[in-house]
Design a protein around this motif. Sequence first.
Motif, mmCIF file in Angstrom:
data_model
loop_
_atom_site.group_PDB
_atom_site.id
_atom_site.type_symbol
_atom_site.label_atom_id
_atom_site.label_comp_id
_atom_site.label_asym_id
_atom_site.label_seq_id
_atom_site.Cartn_x
_atom_site.Cartn_y
_atom_site.Cartn_z
ATOM 1 N N ASP A 171 0.809 -1.221 0.000
ATOM 2 C CA ASP A 171 0.000 0.000 0.000
ATOM 3 C C ASP A 171 0.844 1.273 0.000
ATOM 4 O OD1 ASP A 171 -2.242 -1.577 0.078
ATOM 5 O OD2 ASP A 171 -2.548 -1.385 2.238
ATOM 6 N N GLU A 172 2.164 1.132 0.123
ATOM 7 C CA GLU A 172 3.025 2.305 0.272
ATOM 8 C C GLU A 172 2.911 3.310 -0.880
ATOM 9 O OE1 GLU A 172 7.076 1.686 1.354
ATOM 10 O OE2 GLU A 172 6.597 0.425 3.077
ATOM 11 N N PRO A 173 2.878 2.872 -2.164
ATOM 12 C CA PRO A 173 2.803 3.873 -3.244
ATOM 13 C C PRO A 173 1.568 4.765 -3.160
ATOM 14 C CG PRO A 173 3.500 1.755 -4.106
ATOM 15 C CD PRO A 173 3.078 1.514 -2.696
ATOM 16 N N GLN A 174 0.387 4.166 -3.004
ATOM 17 C CA GLN A 174 -0.826 4.971 -2.928
ATOM 18 C C GLN A 174 -0.855 5.793 -1.650
ATOM 19 O OE1 GLN A 174 -4.445 2.749 -3.400
ATOM 20 N NE2 GLN A 174 -5.742 4.568 -3.515
ATOM 21 N N PHE A 175 -0.379 5.202 -0.559
ATOM 22 C CA PHE A 175 -0.312 5.914 0.705
ATOM 23 C C PHE A 175 0.619 7.127 0.585
ATOM 24 C CE2 PHE A 175 1.297 6.670 4.985
ATOM 25 C CZ PHE A 175 0.153 6.582 5.762
ATOM 26 N N ALA A 206 -7.870 13.315 -0.980
ATOM 27 C CA ALA A 206 -6.780 12.522 -0.409
ATOM 28 C C ALA A 206 -6.948 12.385 1.097
ATOM 29 C CB ALA A 206 -5.435 13.163 -0.733
ATOM 30 N N GLY A 207 -7.386 13.467 1.754
ATOM 31 C CA GLY A 207 -7.621 13.414 3.192
ATOM 32 C C GLY A 207 -8.728 12.438 3.554
ATOM 33 N N ARG A 208 -9.798 12.445 2.763
ATOM 34 C CA ARG A 208 -10.893 11.506 3.018
ATOM 35 C C ARG A 208 -10.447 10.069 2.774
ATOM 36 N NH1 ARG A 208 -14.310 15.938 1.405
ATOM 37 N NH2 ARG A 208 -13.825 15.628 -0.798
ATOM 38 N N TRP A 209 -9.640 9.867 1.716
ATOM 39 C CA TRP A 209 -9.138 8.518 1.433
ATOM 40 C C TRP A 209 -8.282 8.012 2.600
ATOM 41 C CZ3 TRP A 209 -4.394 6.158 1.117
ATOM 42 C CH2 TRP A 209 -4.370 4.877 0.555
ATOM 43 N N LEU A 210 -7.441 8.892 3.135
ATOM 44 C CA LEU A 210 -6.580 8.487 4.240
ATOM 45 C C LEU A 210 -7.392 8.156 5.489
ATOM 46 C CD1 LEU A 210 -3.513 10.883 3.937
ATOM 47 C CD2 LEU A 210 -3.446 8.389 3.929
ATOM 48 N N ARG A 211 -8.433 8.945 5.768
ATOM 49 C CA ARG A 211 -9.276 8.651 6.927
ATOM 50 C C ARG A 211 -9.908 7.269 6.788
ATOM 51 N NH1 ARG A 211 -10.156 12.608 10.597
ATOM 52 N NH2 ARG A 211 -11.763 11.270 11.494
ATOM 53 N N LYS A 212 -10.426 6.987 5.582
ATOM 54 C CA LYS A 212 -11.046 5.684 5.339
ATOM 55 C C LYS A 212 -10.008 4.572 5.464
ATOM 56 C CE LYS A 212 -13.825 3.221 1.862
ATOM 57 N NZ LYS A 212 -12.901 2.117 1.581
ATOM 58 N N TYR A 213 -8.817 4.816 4.917
ATOM 59 C CA TYR A 213 -7.754 3.818 4.966
ATOM 60 C C TYR A 213 -7.363 3.525 6.427
ATOM 61 C CZ TYR A 213 -3.363 1.397 4.165
ATOM 62 O OH TYR A 213 -2.366 0.461 4.176
ATOM 63 N N PHE A 214 -7.160 4.588 7.202
ATOM 64 C CA PHE A 214 -6.777 4.403 8.602
ATOM 65 C C PHE A 214 -7.877 3.687 9.385
ATOM 66 C CE2 PHE A 214 -3.676 8.139 8.274
ATOM 67 C CZ PHE A 214 -2.574 7.311 8.330
ATOM 68 N N ARG A 215 -9.129 4.030 9.125
ATOM 69 C CA ARG A 215 -10.230 3.386 9.838
ATOM 70 C C ARG A 215 -10.223 1.880 9.594
ATOM 71 N NH1 ARG A 215 -14.519 5.442 12.321
ATOM 72 N NH2 ARG A 215 -14.051 7.524 11.493
#
Length: 416
Positions: A171-175, A206-215
């Motif tokens: 997941d590192e590239p997209q992250f 990107a912020g919303r994607w990260l929140r979803k990813y972290f959740r």
Amino acid sequence: MTTADTSRDLFTQVLDPQNRIDPYPLYRTLREHGPLRLPELNLTVLSSYRECHDALRHPLSSSDRHTSALAQQQIAAGEPPRPFGLAGLVDRRRTPAFLFLDPPDHTRLRKLVSKAFAPKVINQLEPDIVDLVDGLLDTIEEQGRFDAITDLAYPLAVAVICRLLGVPLEDEPQFGRASALVGQSIDPFISLTGETPEGFQERMDAGRWLRKYFRELIEHRRGSPSDDLISAMIAVEESGDQLSVDEIISTCNLLLIAGHESTVSLIATAILAMLRAPAQWSALGADPHRSARVVEETLRYDPPAQLLGRIAAEDITVADHAVTKGDTMVLLLGAAHRDPAANERPDEFDPDRKALRHLGFGHGPHFCLGAPLLRLEASTVLSAVTARFPHARLAAEPTYKPNITLRGMSALPVAV
């Protein structure tokens, strides 16, 4: 031109991306002018070391954006407050990172998070950081040249923050792409000017994607804990208290900025400063113990975090200047560090200076929790790259991103 006109003109220049390459002559003008007062924006801009230091340590200097006069006006009108940088990625229904909170909420969250961010967690990363750096330098040696951003600082910072948080390798590239966009979102353009900057929607996405990813990652770690920071934050407890999911997510976003954008900028800036002062490059290459001094001088000379925001919770006095309740105070750290009243020969890059003062990690209760990690990464890579490539030189002048809060380069070509 009136004083008010001069203040508006100088503040416009601060926001102008054309001044990213070298903002320091403008900062000198700002210090000589004194605090900029823009009543129509409920804004005070501080640029001397004493002003910034006093604002950070003042007990009525608030980090909660909702205490600002502008936010209160918007709330009274039934509107959500305009986002101030990273806070804009967290709406009022969610928990902001503790960077944007005041005691007692800030005290509680920082105490819980600091238990998961203990020195042993950072020290355990050192062997991995050394291996990562060696691998990157091996590739660079084969190429005969490198870009200090894309070939060194960026891949190192992304890999380290992913390992710290427990982000899987695949997941590192997209992250990494998402985290870079979030790093561009902390500039205070919307709250101060009312204007939406170019690319803002992409950054919000990107912020919303990260929140979803972290959740989703947090839920996975609940059932399958690992040796990473997210697992540690899930497990942390103090007298029956614990971190909620939203608090962990907001903390991850905050650490992402501290552990990614700031690290990339610091490493690249130190490389540039030493390449422009070749004796410093050679000195560090010959003595890796100098790395700590190089890092601290870079934080003073050309800091990644160029500004911080605070709000006057009441009418206060900062370095003999009155600040009205509700005013947002913009603290220009880049200007403060070049203040000759704080540092002798401020425009000279000198890791051997006898006395050094900087606010690169903030001050007081909000002192950056990510400071040990940033120092470790920067010291490791700078001592290694100078030793491996003693004859390195600039291949071309650097180019800069438009970011003002976390000022940094987009390219720094180096020949080895």
